[in-house]
Design a protein around this motif. Structure first.
Motif, PDB file in Angstrom:
ATOM      1  N   GLY A 152      -1.453   5.123 -18.234  1.00  0.00           N
ATOM      2  CA  GLY A 152      -0.134   5.115 -17.613  1.00  0.00           C
ATOM      3  C   GLY A 152      -0.171   5.171 -16.103  1.00  0.00           C
ATOM      4  N   GLY A 153      -1.331   5.020 -15.507  1.00  0.00           N
ATOM      5  CA  GLY A 153      -1.439   5.077 -14.056  1.00  0.00           C
ATOM      6  C   GLY A 153      -0.756   3.898 -13.385  1.00  0.00           C
ATOM      7  N   GLU A 154      -0.191   4.135 -12.202  1.00  0.00           N
ATOM      8  CA  GLU A 154       0.461   3.093 -11.429  1.00  0.00           C
ATOM      9  C   GLU A 154      -0.435   2.687 -10.259  1.00  0.00           C
ATOM     10  OE1 GLU A 154       4.254   4.420 -10.133  1.00  0.00           O
ATOM     11  OE2 GLU A 154       4.895   5.081 -12.122  1.00  0.00           O
ATOM     12  N   PRO A 155      -0.420   1.418  -9.867  1.00  0.00           N
ATOM     13  CA  PRO A 155      -1.248   0.978  -8.731  1.00  0.00           C
ATOM     14  C   PRO A 155      -0.674   1.461  -7.399  1.00  0.00           C
ATOM     15  CG  PRO A 155       0.098  -0.830  -9.531  1.00  0.00           C
ATOM     16  CD  PRO A 155       0.304   0.295 -10.499  1.00  0.00           C
ATOM     17  N   TYR A 156      -1.542   1.912  -6.529  1.00  0.00           N
ATOM     18  CA  TYR A 156      -1.174   2.332  -5.184  1.00  0.00           C
ATOM     19  C   TYR A 156      -2.137   1.683  -4.192  1.00  0.00           C
ATOM     20  CZ  TYR A 156       1.878   6.095  -6.914  1.00  0.00           C
ATOM     21  OH  TYR A 156       2.879   6.802  -7.514  1.00  0.00           O
ATOM     22  N   VAL A 157      -1.716   1.584  -2.957  1.00  0.00           N
ATOM     23  CA  VAL A 157      -2.602   1.146  -1.878  1.00  0.00           C
ATOM     24  C   VAL A 157      -2.869   2.358  -0.996  1.00  0.00           C
ATOM     25  CG1 VAL A 157      -2.842  -0.280   0.180  1.00  0.00           C
ATOM     26  CG2 VAL A 157      -1.776  -1.228  -1.881  1.00  0.00           C
ATOM     27  N   LEU A 158      -4.144   2.677  -0.818  1.00  0.00           N
ATOM     28  CA  LEU A 158      -4.531   3.822   0.002  1.00  0.00           C
ATOM     29  C   LEU A 158      -5.326   3.312   1.190  1.00  0.00           C
ATOM     30  CD1 LEU A 158      -4.864   6.887   0.508  1.00  0.00           C
ATOM     31  CD2 LEU A 158      -6.928   6.782  -0.916  1.00  0.00           C
ATOM     32  N   ARG A 159      -4.867   3.641   2.394  1.00  0.00           N
ATOM     33  CA  ARG A 159      -5.583   3.245   3.602  1.00  0.00           C
ATOM     34  C   ARG A 159      -5.750   4.471   4.488  1.00  0.00           C
ATOM     35  NH1 ARG A 159      -4.418  -1.843   7.686  1.00  0.00           N
ATOM     36  NH2 ARG A 159      -6.235  -1.504   9.027  1.00  0.00           N
ATOM     37  N   LEU A 160      -6.995   4.832   4.770  1.00  0.00           N
ATOM     38  CA  LEU A 160      -7.301   5.995   5.589  1.00  0.00           C
ATOM     39  C   LEU A 160      -7.948   5.524   6.887  1.00  0.00           C
ATOM     40  CD1 LEU A 160      -8.925   8.216   2.803  1.00  0.00           C
ATOM     41  CD2 LEU A 160      -6.555   8.256   3.574  1.00  0.00           C
ATOM     42  N   THR A 161      -7.447   6.009   8.006  1.00  0.00           N
ATOM     43  CA  THR A 161      -7.978   5.596   9.299  1.00  0.00           C
ATOM     44  C   THR A 161      -8.184   6.802  10.196  1.00  0.00           C
ATOM     45  OG1 THR A 161      -6.778   3.487   9.154  1.00  0.00           O
ATOM     46  CG2 THR A 161      -7.628   4.123  11.306  1.00  0.00           C
ATOM     47  N   LEU A 162      -9.359   6.903  10.746  1.00  0.00           N
ATOM     48  CA  LEU A 162      -9.691   7.941  11.716  1.00  0.00           C
ATOM     49  C   LEU A 162     -10.554   7.280  12.786  1.00  0.00           C
ATOM     50  CD1 LEU A 162      -9.818  11.001  12.576  1.00  0.00           C
ATOM     51  CD2 LEU A 162     -11.950  11.106  11.246  1.00  0.00           C
ATOM     52  N   VAL A 163     -10.124   7.321  14.040  1.00  0.00           N
ATOM     53  CA  VAL A 163     -10.891   6.654  15.094  1.00  0.00           C
ATOM     54  C   VAL A 163     -10.764   7.448  16.391  1.00  0.00           C
ATOM     55  CG1 VAL A 163      -8.959   5.158  15.725  1.00  0.00           C
ATOM     56  CG2 VAL A 163     -11.280   4.450  16.257  1.00  0.00           C
ATOM     57  N   PRO A 164     -11.858   7.601  17.135  1.00  0.00           N
ATOM     58  CA  PRO A 164     -11.769   8.324  18.401  1.00  0.00           C
ATOM     59  C   PRO A 164     -11.014   7.511  19.441  1.00  0.00           C
ATOM     60  CG  PRO A 164     -13.963   7.406  18.104  1.00  0.00           C
ATOM     61  CD  PRO A 164     -13.240   7.202  16.820  1.00  0.00           C
ATOM     62  N   VAL A 165     -10.198   8.180  20.245  1.00  0.00           N
ATOM     63  CA  VAL A 165      -9.432   7.499  21.274  1.00  0.00           C
ATOM     64  C   VAL A 165     -10.336   7.135  22.454  1.00  0.00           C
ATOM     65  CG1 VAL A 165      -7.507   7.704  22.898  1.00  0.00           C
ATOM     66  CG2 VAL A 165      -7.312   8.646  20.588  1.00  0.00           C
ATOM     67  N   SER A 166     -11.237   8.036  22.809  1.00  0.00           N
ATOM     68  CA  SER A 166     -12.157   7.773  23.911  1.00  0.00           C
ATOM     69  C   SER A 166     -13.419   7.107  23.389  1.00  0.00           C
ATOM     70  CB  SER A 166     -12.524   9.076  24.617  1.00  0.00           C
ATOM     71  OG  SER A 166     -13.299   9.894  23.751  1.00  0.00           O
ATOM     72  N   GLU A 167     -14.248   6.628  24.307  1.00  0.00           N
ATOM     73  CA  GLU A 167     -15.495   5.955  23.931  1.00  0.00           C
ATOM     74  C   GLU A 167     -16.677   6.900  23.976  1.00  0.00           C
ATOM     75  OE1 GLU A 167     -15.956   2.595  26.424  1.00  0.00           O
ATOM     76  OE2 GLU A 167     -14.217   1.539  25.617  1.00  0.00           O
ATOM     77  N   ARG A 168     -16.421   8.171  24.223  1.00  0.00           N
ATOM     78  CA  ARG A 168     -17.522   9.118  24.271  1.00  0.00           C
ATOM     79  C   ARG A 168     -18.119   9.332  22.891  1.00  0.00           C
ATOM     80  NH1 ARG A 168     -15.105  14.383  26.872  1.00  0.00           N
ATOM     81  NH2 ARG A 168     -13.556  13.880  25.273  1.00  0.00           N
ATOM     82  N   ARG A 169     -19.392   9.575  22.831  1.00  0.00           N
ATOM     83  CA  ARG A 169     -20.081   9.811  21.567  1.00  0.00           C
ATOM     84  C   ARG A 169     -20.595  11.247  21.507  1.00  0.00           C
ATOM     85  NH1 ARG A 169     -21.408   5.292  18.664  1.00  0.00           N
ATOM     86  NH2 ARG A 169     -21.004   3.305  19.648  1.00  0.00           N
TER      87      ARG A 169
END
Length: 232
Positions: A215-232
């Motif tokens: 009985g599961g329904e389809p979902y779209v899951l999108r996870l985003t995590l990104v640094p704003v600066s270019e420092r590592r």
């Protein structure tokens, strides 16, 4: 770990025409339903909302490129019913095999269709939930530390007096569909950022494993995590 050491089967696509199917979001949508699953043309056509003939054209093209194979046929009066599946469980498209001029361009061509699909689904969901159009719109909130949340909501936040606590609570009510879309800047140490990254990964794996729920329904899951600066 190199590709050769990987326990999965990665089919390398160096031919630009073949690589273009996976690099272009519009073309890839006809291929994705067959990735390591036996499917019939008529079922995938219904899933994508296209005619059977249009889908058959795409399937024949994918067959000629070596991306699909016929797994079995079921005899019946008239033409036999064929089942198709991708030629491999995994694929690798080298950047050099694509027509993209930059990594940014490849990102756009490969993911733009997904982004537009998500926006379309969100639009439909919000339109259904927006009972009072006076409160349907963008809600942007911050405090002395800066921006806290920027979200499009179909209803007024539960608590305007304390938006940091109640701004998105309206989405968590039991009678509201499971929807979440929010842009929230956070300041994290590298240790905490890596911890969040791993927790997001584990959360994805946990719920992806439930895809066979009855009985599961389809979902779209999108996870985003990104640094704003270019420092590592």
């Amino acid at each position: 770990m190199t590709l050769d050491d990987s326990p999965w089967v990665w089919q390398r696509l160096d031919d630009p025409e073949v690589a273009g199917v996976l690099a272009d979001a519009q073309s890839r949508q006809y291929f994705e339903p067959f990735i390591w699953r036996e499917r019939r043309v008529i079922d995938v056509a219904a899933e994508l909302g296209v005619t059977k003939n249009a889908m058959l054209y795409q399937v024949n093209k994918l067959l000629s490129l070596g991306l699909l194979e016929v797994t079995r046929s079921e005899a019946r009066a008239g033409r036999a019913i064929r089942y198709y599946r991708s030629s491999s469980q995994g694929y690798f498209v080298p950047f050099t095999a694509t027509s993209a001029e930059s990594i940014h361009a490849l990102y756009e061509s490969s993911l733009d269709h997904t982004r537009r699909s998500v926006l379309s689904l969100l639009t439909r969901a919000w339109s259904t939930l927006a009972e009072d159009p006076r409160w349907f719109g963008l809600y942007t909130y911050g405090d002395e530390q800066g921006l806290k949340s920027h979200a499009l909501l179909p209803v007024r936040p539960a608590s305007l007096a304390s938006p940091d606590q109640g701004m998105l609570q309206c989405l968590l009510q039991g009678d509201v569909p499971a929807i979440w879309d929010n842009t929230a800047p956070v300041s994290l140490s590298r240790e905490h950022a890596k911890q969040l990254q791993r927790e997001l990964h584990d959360l994805h794996v946990k719920y992806q494993a439930l895809h066979e729920d009855a009985g599961g329904e389809p979902y779209v899951l999108r996870l985003t995590l990104v640094p704003v600066s270019e420092r590592r």
